[in-house]
Write a protein that holds these residues in place. Structure first.
Motif, mmCIF file in Angstrom:
data_model
loop_
_atom_site.group_PDB
_atom_site.id
_atom_site.type_symbol
_atom_site.label_atom_id
_atom_site.label_comp_id
_atom_site.label_asym_id
_atom_site.label_seq_id
_atom_site.Cartn_x
_atom_site.Cartn_y
_atom_site.Cartn_z
ATOM 1 N N ARG A 63 34.871 -0.784 14.819
ATOM 2 C CA ARG A 63 33.706 -0.272 15.538
ATOM 3 C C ARG A 63 32.997 0.854 14.802
ATOM 4 O O ARG A 63 31.803 1.050 14.963
ATOM 5 N N LYS A 64 33.733 1.632 13.984
ATOM 6 C CA LYS A 64 33.126 2.792 13.321
ATOM 7 C C LYS A 64 31.964 2.397 12.405
ATOM 8 O O LYS A 64 30.877 2.968 12.517
ATOM 9 N N PRO A 65 32.116 1.433 11.477
ATOM 10 C CA PRO A 65 30.961 1.060 10.647
ATOM 11 C C PRO A 65 29.812 0.471 11.467
ATOM 12 O O PRO A 65 28.646 0.681 11.139
ATOM 13 N N LEU A 66 30.135 -0.239 12.534
ATOM 14 C CA LEU A 66 29.077 -0.805 13.375
ATOM 15 C C LEU A 66 28.288 0.286 14.089
ATOM 16 O O LEU A 66 27.066 0.203 14.209
ATOM 17 N N SER A 67 28.970 1.326 14.534
ATOM 18 C CA SER A 67 28.249 2.417 15.192
ATOM 19 C C SER A 67 27.400 3.191 14.184
ATOM 20 O O SER A 67 26.309 3.652 14.511
ATOM 21 N N GLU A 68 27.885 3.324 12.937
ATOM 22 C CA GLU A 68 27.075 3.976 11.908
ATOM 23 C C GLU A 68 25.821 3.153 11.607
ATOM 24 O O GLU A 68 24.745 3.711 11.388
ATOM 25 N N LEU A 69 25.956 1.828 11.602
ATOM 26 C CA LEU A 69 24.783 0.985 11.383
ATOM 27 C C LEU A 69 23.784 1.117 12.519
ATOM 28 O O LEU A 69 22.578 1.132 12.298
ATOM 29 N N ASN A 70 24.276 1.235 13.752
ATOM 30 C CA ASN A 70 23.380 1.419 14.893
ATOM 31 C C ASN A 70 22.647 2.748 14.811
ATOM 32 O O ASN A 70 21.484 2.845 15.186
ATOM 33 N N GLN A 71 23.338 3.786 14.311
ATOM 34 C CA GLN A 71 22.664 5.078 14.142
ATOM 35 C C GLN A 71 21.585 4.974 13.074
ATOM 36 O O GLN A 71 20.509 5.540 13.225
ATOM 37 N N LEU A 72 21.851 4.259 11.992
ATOM 38 C CA LEU A 72 20.865 4.102 10.939
ATOM 39 C C LEU A 72 19.662 3.305 11.417
ATOM 40 O O LEU A 72 18.542 3.532 10.976
ATOM 41 N N ARG A 73 19.896 2.361 12.315
ATOM 42 C CA ARG A 73 18.812 1.523 12.820
ATOM 43 C C ARG A 73 17.757 2.338 13.541
ATOM 44 O O ARG A 73 16.570 2.045 13.477
ATOM 45 N N GLY A 74 18.177 3.404 14.197
ATOM 46 C CA GLY A 74 17.232 4.235 14.921
ATOM 47 C C GLY A 74 16.576 5.310 14.075
ATOM 48 O O GLY A 74 15.662 5.983 14.519
ATOM 49 N N MET A 75 17.026 5.492 12.841
ATOM 50 C CA MET A 75 16.491 6.546 11.989
ATOM 51 C C MET A 75 15.225 6.098 11.277
ATOM 52 O O MET A 75 15.031 4.929 11.013
ATOM 53 N N THR A 76 14.424 7.072 10.948
ATOM 54 C CA THR A 76 13.288 6.798 10.078
ATOM 55 C C THR A 76 13.807 6.698 8.650
ATOM 56 O O THR A 76 14.883 7.206 8.345
ATOM 57 N N PRO A 77 13.093 6.035 7.763
ATOM 58 C CA PRO A 77 13.570 5.954 6.376
ATOM 59 C C PRO A 77 13.775 7.325 5.750
ATOM 60 O O PRO A 77 14.733 7.536 5.011
ATOM 61 N N ARG A 78 12.915 8.268 6.068
ATOM 62 C CA ARG A 78 13.045 9.611 5.506
ATOM 63 C C ARG A 78 14.342 10.264 5.977
ATOM 64 O O ARG A 78 15.061 10.886 5.196
ATOM 65 N N ALA A 79 14.665 10.122 7.251
ATOM 66 C CA ALA A 79 15.882 10.730 7.787
ATOM 67 C C ALA A 79 17.127 10.072 7.192
ATOM 68 O O ALA A 79 18.109 10.750 6.899
ATOM 69 N N ALA A 80 17.091 8.762 6.999
ATOM 70 C CA ALA A 80 18.241 8.076 6.413
ATOM 71 C C ALA A 80 18.466 8.514 4.974
ATOM 72 O O ALA A 80 19.599 8.756 4.553
ATOM 73 N N ILE A 81 17.389 8.634 4.206
ATOM 74 C CA ILE A 81 17.523 9.075 2.814
ATOM 75 C C ILE A 81 18.039 10.501 2.770
ATOM 76 O O ILE A 81 18.932 10.834 1.992
ATOM 77 N N THR A 82 17.485 11.360 3.620
ATOM 78 C CA THR A 82 17.905 12.754 3.635
ATOM 79 C C THR A 82 19.376 12.873 3.993
ATOM 80 O O THR A 82 20.113 13.613 3.357
ATOM 81 N N LYS A 83 19.814 12.133 4.985
ATOM 82 C CA LYS A 83 21.195 12.262 5.450
ATOM 83 C C LYS A 83 22.198 11.677 4.472
ATOM 84 O O LYS A 83 23.202 12.300 4.153
#
Length: 132
Positions: A63-83
């Motif tokens: 479940r951990k990688p799946l929840s990380e993917l769900n968090q990335l899905r809601g992020m803007t590209p800028r926020a994903a790159i920054t994080k």
């Protein structure tokens, strides 16, 4: 499930269902749909519980990688790159390189900007032999 449908769209669907089914069959159709959705939720919950029982502690590792993917899905590209690529340092986007909280690649403090003085009329600019 209906997170992307607003009130306006819902009302249009309701009016369309009323026109297509008629007022006498609409309550039966709504109850059939609600029973079907409830049954699907029960099946999904049972499948999840069965996976938890069979996999045990490995289920959380799944479940951990799946929840990380769900968090990335809601992020803007800028926020994903920054994080994920810049370790939270957004100075490349903001242009604020002098910020105290931004750090270098090894975790050390960033190097300060050199202070320069303007050249006079007859002064020659300094030359860096190693840079040429």
């Amino acid at each position: 499930m209906f997170g992307n449908i607003g009130w306006g769209e819902f009302m249009i669907l309701l009016v369309a269902a009323l026109v297509i089914l008629g007022p006498e069959r609409l309550p039966g159709a709504v109850s059939w749909i609600s029973k079907s959705l409830r049954q699907v939720r029960e099946y999904a919950g049972g499948a999840t519980q069965q996976l938890k029982d069979e996999l045990g502690p490995e289920f959380d590792d799944l479940r951990k990688p799946l929840s990380e993917l769900n968090q990335l899905r809601g992020m803007t590209p800028r926020a994903a790159i920054t994080k994920h690529l810049l370790d939270g340092d957004d100075s490349i986007f903001t242009g604020n390189f002098d910020d105290k909280k931004s750090s270098g690649a090894n975790g050390s403090a960033p190097t300060p900007k050199p202070t320069t003085t303007p050249l006079g009329d007859g002064d020659k600019p300094p030359i860096d032999i190693d840079a040429t």
